[in-house]
Design an enzyme around this catalytic site. Sequence first.
Site, mmCIF file in Angstrom:
data_model
loop_
_atom_site.group_PDB
_atom_site.id
_atom_site.type_symbol
_atom_site.label_atom_id
_atom_site.label_comp_id
_atom_site.label_asym_id
_atom_site.label_seq_id
_atom_site.Cartn_x
_atom_site.Cartn_y
_atom_site.Cartn_z
ATOM 1 N N LEU A 253 38.583 -0.692 47.739
ATOM 2 C CA LEU A 253 38.630 -1.764 46.737
ATOM 3 C C LEU A 253 40.080 -2.064 46.372
ATOM 4 C CD1 LEU A 253 35.726 -0.637 44.374
ATOM 5 C CD2 LEU A 253 35.628 -2.049 46.440
ATOM 6 N N ARG B 5 48.792 -4.657 34.526
ATOM 7 C CA ARG B 5 49.730 -3.790 33.798
ATOM 8 C C ARG B 5 50.946 -3.357 34.618
ATOM 9 N NH1 ARG B 5 45.824 0.677 31.795
ATOM 10 N NH2 ARG B 5 44.445 -0.320 33.297
ATOM 11 N N GLN C 202 37.489 -11.281 48.266
ATOM 12 C CA GLN C 202 36.626 -11.369 47.083
ATOM 13 C C GLN C 202 37.326 -12.288 46.082
ATOM 14 O OE1 GLN C 202 36.698 -8.283 44.214
ATOM 15 N NE2 GLN C 202 34.640 -8.638 43.466
ATOM 16 N N ASP D 74 44.037 2.197 44.671
ATOM 17 C CA ASP D 74 45.174 2.564 43.812
ATOM 18 C C ASP D 74 45.186 4.049 43.453
ATOM 19 O OD1 ASP D 74 43.031 2.655 42.112
ATOM 20 O OD2 ASP D 74 43.864 1.300 40.604
ATOM 21 N N ASN E 2 33.144 9.626 36.174
ATOM 22 C CA ASN E 2 33.053 9.060 37.515
ATOM 23 C C ASN E 2 34.459 8.928 38.098
ATOM 24 O OD1 ASN E 2 32.632 7.461 39.753
ATOM 25 N ND2 ASN E 2 32.326 5.577 38.571
ATOM 26 N N ASN F 247 48.063 2.261 37.330
ATOM 27 C CA ASN F 247 47.899 0.967 36.663
ATOM 28 C C ASN F 247 49.211 0.428 36.126
ATOM 29 O OD1 ASN F 247 44.944 0.856 36.797
ATOM 30 N ND2 ASN F 247 45.079 2.660 35.500
ATOM 31 N N ARG G 263 94.448 3.491 66.497
ATOM 32 C CA ARG G 263 95.376 3.562 65.375
ATOM 33 C C ARG G 263 96.706 2.915 65.778
ATOM 34 N NH1 ARG G 263 96.542 9.461 64.897
ATOM 35 N NH2 ARG G 263 94.277 9.663 64.740
#
Length: 437
Positions: free
Chosen positions: A11, A18, A79, A109, A176, A234, A415
């Site tokens: 997902l 945030r 979606q 995430d 959950n 978040n 040089r």
Amino acid sequence: MLNKKVKSIILAAGKGTRMKSELPKVLHCIFNKPLLGYVLDAVNNTGYINENFVIVGHEAELVEKYVKENYESAKCVLQSPQLGTGDAVNKAAPYLKDFDGYVIVVCGDTPIITSDTLKSFTDFHDNNAADLTVMSAIFENPKNYGRIIRDKNKKFTAIVEEKDATPEQKAVKEVNAGIYCINWKTVSNAFNSLKNNNAQGEYYLTDIVKWAVENNLNVQSYILDDNEEIFGINSKLQLAQATKIINRKSLIRLMDEGVQITDPETTYISPETTIGADTLILPNVYITGKNIIGSKCKIGPFSHIRDGAKIGNNVRIGNFVEIKKSEIKDNTNVSHLSYIGDAELGSKVNIGAGTITANYNPISKVKSKTIIKDGANTGSNSVLVAPVTVNEMASVGAGSIITKDVEAYSLAITRSPMKIFSGWVKKKIEELSGGNK
Ligand code: UD1
Ligand code: CA
């Protein structure tokens, strides 16, 4: 061996408000790898999965681009609008029509989740011949999580979101974790019956638990050992906290493997870096990306290894040295103030302080290689303009700008000849004091 095939749904359509960023949340990086990459790798490294569906929405094109470029096994599904986690999973349904297997659902995430955990979670589901397994965790302060609701007999019956929970339900500490294993054939019908009559007006994925219980299916919960694994990001603060957690785990793994780290507080090493035993990492070292470093090396203090380094044994990478996409063979030293990019260094090479491989042409935007063969050395403050090769045992004089290949066993120097003006300072002083008389 599992009884059924496994696919995953990640997902990743949410906006991540945030984060206060133009970049979608799941593309924020820890050690140069996006959060979504951590999740896809954890899922795929179980060895169980042959196809992933990434649900995209906010800044979908950017997320899709990253997925396409990095994960052949993954397909992005749009979606839009984002109507909730249940609606998100349902977007993958057309691709799973006749699928008789398990679908693992994970949020994009939560980068700390490990493939070991996902593997034992799937094994647990399989061993129990479950229809639905939800990963749960016990939190002293379960704020913001959905609560695991059990009946008198401790049977798992539902998940209630905090915003919909009664005070009694809010007191539950089992939450959950947001990771699910779904027996697609028996549970997918649940998605068509989801309602959005809840506090957030969303189609909740969590409501499939109640549906499965009502339909007399086998619903299980799997309690997670290490709560850190479901740490979700978040905000930028949580991104920094997750970086610390991932780094700490990476350093512990390396120390277990025999790497000596003087100061874990100031040392950052990406989880995709391997280091041999008895290598010493001094303070303020930052190693990101994928690298292989041998044993008995000494790295730091203040070294930066940026990605794609392949370093042999007994190599010295000293202070203020940056290494990128380079191979360095055994017993070579890059001790001070150097940039080694897109280079191949042989063994027993000595890189003088302040040597730079000029690998990038900002006009053509082309990067080129510098090759320095066994036993060669560069003097301090030399610039090697790539593409260029310094052959075996050759020597580059200090302060040189090397634009052509250097033959083996020869000295290259650009040089300008040194001049001495005898008594020049004395003469100046006399001139000045003479003027004052
Ligand atoms: C969700 C769970 C909650 C659990 C928590 C664990 C639901 C309803 N709640 O809550 O029980 O404790 O995760 O972290 O599932 N997303 C989409 N499309 C959407 C909505 C969300 O792709 O329409 C994605 C988000 O980008 C995110 C994930 O789903 O990666 C979770 O969504 P979020 O809104 O953060 O759910 P939580 O409120 O955390
Ligand atoms: Ca969340």
